[in-house]
Design an enzyme around this catalytic site. Structure first.
Site, PDB file in Angstrom:
ATOM      1  N   ASN A   1       0.868  -1.182   0.000  1.00 23.41           N
ATOM      2  CA  ASN A   1       0.000   0.000   0.000  1.00 23.41           C
ATOM      3  C   ASN A   1       0.904   1.231   0.000  1.00 23.41           C
ATOM      4  OD1 ASN A   1      -1.799   2.053   0.516  1.00 23.41           O
ATOM      5  ND2 ASN A   1      -2.248   1.432   2.623  1.00 23.41           N
ATOM      6  N   TRP A   2       1.008   1.847  -1.168  1.00 22.52           N
ATOM      7  CA  TRP A   2       1.948   2.980  -1.282  1.00 22.52           C
ATOM      8  C   TRP A   2       1.391   4.264  -0.665  1.00 22.52           C
ATOM      9  CZ3 TRP A   2       3.906   2.654  -7.101  1.00 22.52           C
ATOM     10  CH2 TRP A   2       4.526   1.406  -7.288  1.00 22.52           C
ATOM     11  N   LYS A   3       0.131   4.252  -0.291  1.00 22.57           N
ATOM     12  CA  LYS A   3      -0.524   5.443   0.262  1.00 22.57           C
ATOM     13  C   LYS A   3      -0.325   6.643  -0.681  1.00 22.57           C
ATOM     14  CE  LYS A   3       0.144   3.466   4.776  1.00 22.57           C
ATOM     15  NZ  LYS A   3       0.012   3.636   6.218  1.00 22.57           N
TER      16      LYS A   3
ATOM     17  N   HIS B   1      -9.392   0.992   4.805  1.00 22.78           N
ATOM     18  CA  HIS B   1      -8.118   1.166   5.528  1.00 22.78           C
ATOM     19  C   HIS B   1      -8.356   2.085   6.726  1.00 22.78           C
ATOM     20  CE1 HIS B   1      -4.045   2.520   6.414  1.00 22.78           C
ATOM     21  NE2 HIS B   1      -3.654   1.390   5.839  1.00 22.78           N
TER      22      HIS B   1
ATOM     23  N   GLU C   1      -6.837   4.546   7.795  1.00 20.61           N
ATOM     24  CA  GLU C   1      -6.711   5.981   7.475  1.00 20.61           C
ATOM     25  C   GLU C   1      -7.981   6.498   6.799  1.00 20.61           C
ATOM     26  OE1 GLU C   1      -2.964   5.625   5.433  1.00 20.61           O
ATOM     27  OE2 GLU C   1      -2.054   5.070   7.346  1.00 20.61           O
TER      28      GLU C   1
ATOM     29  N   GLU D   1      -5.354  -5.165  10.568  1.00 15.65           N
ATOM     30  CA  GLU D   1      -4.336  -4.135  10.785  1.00 15.65           C
ATOM     31  C   GLU D   1      -4.615  -3.414  12.101  1.00 15.65           C
ATOM     32  OE1 GLU D   1      -2.357  -2.883   6.923  1.00 15.65           O
ATOM     33  OE2 GLU D   1      -4.129  -1.642   7.119  1.00 15.65           O
TER      34      GLU D   1
ATOM     35  N   GLY E   1       2.361   2.123  10.769  1.00 15.80           N
ATOM     36  CA  GLY E   1       3.290   3.249  10.610  1.00 15.80           C
ATOM     37  C   GLY E   1       3.982   3.663  11.895  1.00 15.80           C
TER      38      GLY E   1
ATOM     39  N   SER F   1       3.405  -2.316  10.412  1.00 16.12           N
ATOM     40  CA  SER F   1       4.861  -2.361  10.601  1.00 16.12           C
ATOM     41  C   SER F   1       5.453  -3.742  10.304  1.00 16.12           C
ATOM     42  CB  SER F   1       5.234  -1.904  12.017  1.00 16.12           C
ATOM     43  OG  SER F   1       4.801  -0.560  12.215  1.00 16.12           O
TER      44      SER F   1
ATOM     45  N   GLY G   1       2.851  -1.118   4.333  1.00 17.70           N
ATOM     46  CA  GLY G   1       2.887   0.308   4.041  1.00 17.70           C
ATOM     47  C   GLY G   1       4.312   0.768   3.789  1.00 17.70           C
ATOM     48  N   GLY G   2       4.937   1.304   4.834  1.00 22.63           N
ATOM     49  CA  GLY G   2       6.269   1.905   4.696  1.00 22.63           C
ATOM     50  C   GLY G   2       7.288   1.033   3.984  1.00 22.63           C
TER      51      GLY G   2
END
Ligand code: PEP
Length: 251
Positions: free
Chosen positions: A9-11, A96, A98, A167, A173, A213, A234-235
């Site tokens: 997930n590149w956001k 998600h 977010e 999640e 994150g 993470s 993510g990251g």
């Protein structure tokens, strides 16, 4: 029995050119056919076209990070499922945390989007997970059960086509990963809720990813738990070496 699935997930990161370069690097690092894990990359909407071109001839799949539940029409700023399909998108992340916390998405909205995605033949990756306050108040089971029940209500036989991503919000994150035991416990709960929504066989066929993470150092242990069928990253998905190392953790 269940093919593991790792999705990046590149956001709101990577321009179209940067995304294409990342895909080229992932393809080089991963090679083709070496690992039975299903791999998906999810750029922002503006990067989907370039990503499709960069993925030509690859087994890596393309996903979006959100979509509208509505048919085309007067919905300024929204993206329909047909628009995604025309760009070669096969997966879509829905609900998600977010989207839920920053953009007010509810389980009912996620449910409508999930139905629209399935009706068009896309694979929804439906996210659920508790906040730190909810975990500390011993509400994890109740919160996650409600999210799964309501986000995935009324899907009938299509439920088997959904991917669920557990999640924990406190792990996204933050660098804090759920321990493999903590994650497995919630994954097993989710599978029981899925069984109650359908039947035991269907629940056993549904993939449940862990996200929060996940990194090369913990991916293998997390994905070797009996009910953890991959990761939503993510990251660590923003660099080819860490993303591919996580994929290899599921091989
Ligand atoms: C995510 O946002 O889906 C996620 C899991 O992020 P991170 O890996 O950075 O915690």
């Amino acid at each position: 029995m269940r093919t593991k699935i790792v999705a990046g997930n590149w956001k709101m990161n990577k321009t179209p050119a940067e995304g294409a370069a990342l895909i080229a690097a992932i393809r080089k690092e991963l090679g083709e056919g070496a690992c039975p894990v299903e791999v998906v990359v999810c750029p922002p909407f503006t990067g989907l076209d370039a990503a499709t071109k960069a993925l030509a001839g690859s087994t890596i799949k393309l996903g979006a990070q959100n979509m509208s539940a509505e048919a085309p029409g007067a919905f300024t700023g929204e993206i329909s499922v047909g628009m995604l399909q025309e760009l070669g998108v096969g997966y879509v992340i829905l609900g998600h945390s977010e989207r839920r916390t920053l953009f007010g998405e509810t389980d009912a909205m996620v449910n409508r989007k999930t139905k629209a995605a399935l009706a068009a033949g896309l694979t929804p990756i439906v996210c659920v997970g508790e906040t730190l306050a909810e975990r500390e108040a011993n509400k994890t089971d109740k919160v996650v059960t409600t999210q799964v029940r309501e986000s995935l209500a009324g899907l009938g036989n299509d439920l088997r086509k959904v991917v669920v991503a557990y999640e924990p919000v406190w792990a996204i994150g933050t660098g804090k990963t759920a321990s493999s035991a903590q994650a497995q416990e919630v994954h097993a709960l989710i599978r029981r809720v899925l069984a109650a929504l359908s039947d035991g066989q269907t629940a056993l066929s549904i993939r449940i990813q862990y996200g929060g993470s996940m990194k090369p150092e913990n991916a293998k242990e997390l994905m070797s738990q009996p009910d953890i069928d991959g990761g939503l990253i993510g990251g660590a998905a923003l660099k080819a070496d860490s993303f591919v190392a996580i994929v290899r953790g599921g091989c």
